[in-house]
Enzyme design. Structure first.
Site, mmCIF file in Angstrom:
data_model
loop_
_atom_site.group_PDB
_atom_site.id
_atom_site.type_symbol
_atom_site.label_atom_id
_atom_site.label_comp_id
_atom_site.label_asym_id
_atom_site.label_seq_id
_atom_site.Cartn_x
_atom_site.Cartn_y
_atom_site.Cartn_z
ATOM 1 N N SER A 19 -0.232 6.958 -0.892
ATOM 2 C CA SER A 19 0.159 6.158 0.274
ATOM 3 C C SER A 19 0.010 4.664 -0.035
ATOM 4 C CB SER A 19 -0.651 6.602 1.497
ATOM 5 O OG SER A 19 -0.199 5.957 2.659
ATOM 6 N N LEU A 20 -0.877 3.972 0.673
ATOM 7 C CA LEU A 20 -1.130 2.552 0.397
ATOM 8 C C LEU A 20 -1.411 2.315 -1.096
ATOM 9 C CD1 LEU A 20 -3.958 0.586 0.067
ATOM 10 C CD2 LEU A 20 -1.913 -0.386 1.078
ATOM 11 N N ARG A 59 2.760 -4.558 6.391
ATOM 12 C CA ARG A 59 2.963 -3.114 6.549
ATOM 13 C C ARG A 59 2.011 -2.559 7.616
ATOM 14 N NH1 ARG A 59 0.688 1.512 3.779
ATOM 15 N NH2 ARG A 59 2.218 3.159 3.308
ATOM 16 N N GLN A 82 8.742 5.790 2.025
ATOM 17 C CA GLN A 82 7.356 6.247 1.985
ATOM 18 C C GLN A 82 6.681 6.186 3.356
ATOM 19 O OE1 GLN A 82 4.315 3.806 1.604
ATOM 20 N NE2 GLN A 82 3.346 4.615 -0.229
ATOM 21 N N HIS A 139 3.118 8.114 7.788
ATOM 22 C CA HIS A 139 4.021 9.060 7.110
ATOM 23 C C HIS A 139 4.722 10.040 8.046
ATOM 24 C CE1 HIS A 139 2.676 7.329 3.426
ATOM 25 N NE2 HIS A 139 1.438 7.541 3.786
ATOM 26 N N GLN A 179 -5.624 4.783 2.647
ATOM 27 C CA GLN A 179 -6.484 4.594 3.816
ATOM 28 C C GLN A 179 -7.357 5.821 4.046
ATOM 29 O OE1 GLN A 179 -4.863 2.105 7.154
ATOM 30 N NE2 GLN A 179 -2.944 2.930 6.367
#
Length: 317
Positions: free
Chosen positions: A91-92, A116, A249, A200, A10
């Site tokens: 991340s994503l 998510r 994560q 996170h 993102q």
């Protein structure tokens, strides 16, 4: 040539992304059409026309970036680009990497990342969380600034992106205090990010607990390519381990600097960022400065052709 592909998270999204690539590579529109069928709305139209506020809400950003990364990768393969030896994601982008590695079906991944996003948004009331990039400090200095600024609230270092760039996340007021504490320590810049949730950070634990159930209900396979997780900069193959990592994560830091160095240690000669924005390419270059590695981005016809030429892929229009 040994090539690794990495997929952005993102913050890399923008209205109009992949438009020029879609004009010449049918795989782009086809990939977005597959995602739209899962989502029940026209994702390509949202990406092409906006509005940006809608694209920037996390439950839409996440499927959009997953589709964009896969679309660019499929365009690469359609043009004869070589299969990477190794994949990772920020991340994503870990979900995109797992689809690329054959560990997760694309349609299942689209559904997962939409959920998510919804869980992440629900975990923290809208407008109460924030993320900011701190530039020009050592990792330990940023962590120290967060501890000083917390004052009973949550603010944590959550993305170790490259030497001198750390992203912090938490409650809005605490993030603001941490920005000031970082500036007092000599940070060159502190920039608030266009992200609607404090990803996170430990504020995401409730979301992670619910997301674990969705992951249990989703079929995972062993990856067919080496997959390096940015949670711990290590390779993982076991489907149960993959589920556990994707749960952890959500409330664990992204260790990108370590991940890039782990990929380089595998003898990779070209590191290709696959998807919009070129955010990772700059981080990759700063994280692995020993020389000898090429850093490429792949998001439009010109960068696709350049990446193919650099890696010895089939070069035809």
């Amino acid at each position: 040539m040994t090539v690794a592909f990495v997929f952005p998270g993102q913050g890399s999204q923008s209205v109009g992304m992949l438009g020029p690539l879609a004009a010449v590579e049918p795989a782009v529109r086809d990939t977005f059409a597959e995602a739209s069928a899962v989502l029940g709305y026209d994702l390509w139209r949202l990406v092409s026309a906006g509005p940006a506020e809608a694209l920037n809400t996390t439950e839409r950003t996440q499927p959009a970036l997953l589709a964009a990364g896969m679309a660019a990768y499929r365009a690469w393969r359609a043009r004869g680009g070589i299969v990477p030896a190794c994949v990772a994601g920020h991340s994503l982008g870990e979900f995109t990497a797992l689809v690329c590695a054959g560990a997760l079906e694309f349609a299942a991944a689209v559904d997962l990342v939409r959920t998510r996003g919804q869980l992440m948004q629900a975990a923290v009331p809208s407008g109460s969380g924030a993320m900011a990039a701190i530039l020009g400090l050592e990792d330990a200095q940023v962590e120290e600034a967060c501890r000083e600024a917390a004052a009973g609230a949550v603010v944590e270092a959550v993305n170790f992106n490259s030497p001198g760039q750390v992203v912090i996340a938490g409650e809005q007021a605490a993030v603001a205090r941490a920005i000031e504490a970082a500036k007092a320590r000599g940070a060159k810049r502190a920039v608030l990010l266009p992200v609607s949730v404090p990803a996170h950070s430990s504020l995401m634990r409730p979301a992670a607990e619910q997301f674990a159930q969705c992951l249990r209900e989703t079929r995972f396979s062993r990856p067919t390519l080496a997959y390096v997780s940015a949670v711990d900069a290590a390779t993982h193959e076991d489907p149960e381990e993959l589920r556990a990592l994707l749960t952890r994560q959500l409330f664990s830091p992204v260790r990108w600097t370590q991940t890039v160095r782990a990929i380089a240690a595998r003898g990779v000669r070209a590191l290709v960022e696959c998807g919009p924005g070129k955010v990772l390419t700059a981080l990759n270059r700063r994280s692995e400065s020993r020389g000898g590695m090429q850093f490429l981005a792949l998001e439009d016809p010109d960068t696709l052709s350049a990446a193919l030429a650099a890696t010895g892929g089939d070069h035809h229009a």
